[in-house]
Enzyme design. Sequence first.
Site, PDB file in Angstrom:
ATOM      1  N   GLY A  72       0.486  -1.302  -0.229  1.00  0.00           N
ATOM      2  CA  GLY A  72      -0.250   0.088   0.238  1.00  0.00           C
ATOM      3  C   GLY A  72       1.037   0.927   0.190  1.00  0.00           C
ATOM      4  O   GLY A  72       0.532   2.159  -0.133  1.00  0.00           O
ATOM      5  N   ASN A 101       0.623   2.611  -6.981  1.00  0.00           N
ATOM      6  CA  ASN A 101       0.045   3.173  -5.970  1.00  0.00           C
ATOM      7  C   ASN A 101      -1.035   4.626  -6.139  1.00  0.00           C
ATOM      8  O   ASN A 101      -1.987   4.649  -6.277  1.00  0.00           O
ATOM      9  CB  ASN A 101      -0.301   3.031  -4.670  1.00  0.00           C
ATOM     10  N   ASP A 182      -7.382 -10.900  -7.394  1.00  0.00           N
ATOM     11  CA  ASP A 182      -7.250  -9.428  -7.746  1.00  0.00           C
ATOM     12  C   ASP A 182      -7.121  -8.293  -9.504  1.00  0.00           C
ATOM     13  O   ASP A 182      -7.433  -7.246  -8.803  1.00  0.00           O
ATOM     14  CB  ASP A 182      -7.157  -8.741  -6.351  1.00  0.00           C
TER      15      ASP A 182
END
Length: 217
Positions: A72, A101, A182
């Site tokens: 993240g 990100n 994902d």
Amino acid sequence: MKHFLAILIFFFFVAPGTAASNDQQTTTIMVFGDSLSANYGIPTEAGWVHLLEQRLQTLSPVFQVVNASISGETTLGGRNRIQQAIEQHHPDIVILGLGANDGLRGTAIKTIYENLETIINICQQNNISVLLAGMQLPPNYGMTYTQKFQSIYSQLAQRYQTALVPFLLAGFGEKQEFFQTDGIHPTVLAQEKIAENVWVVLHTMIRNNIATIRSES
């Protein structure tokens, strides 16, 4: 960097395969990235960072790889913690793999560039070599934004004379079978491909450093 280059010269040109002595200084390579480097959804020992360390160990036991990646992580987060990471791990080389990100969130190109630029500057001010790992975005983010995002890495590499992996996921980025459910994070199957992408550039980078120091000596 002097001890780093001296170690490399010794192990590449003097004593290949020789075990390191107990007082031999290590050469530390710090991977500073996001979930693509932080073993998201896969075992640590299967991740590309670990595979890269294994390859380096075949060259010499003096090489140590530290994974300072965080899932993240953004370029701003990296900018805020790079100095602390340097002080903690004392790397000779930083593999900088941030920006994905930011791109997925549509962060301003100027902001991404400036954050990465600051990280590179801090590394170089600490006499650390940088290998910049480039990223690309899917086409649904629009041609203008995706092209500008991709060019960030080559522009920074050229301006600051860093080594560059043009695209960390090259060779499989468009193949869904190499990604987890994902659709974003690579599977175990893809890790060797990532390690190879980094290895090609890192290995050349190490040898070029050796050639430079030999020519200056």
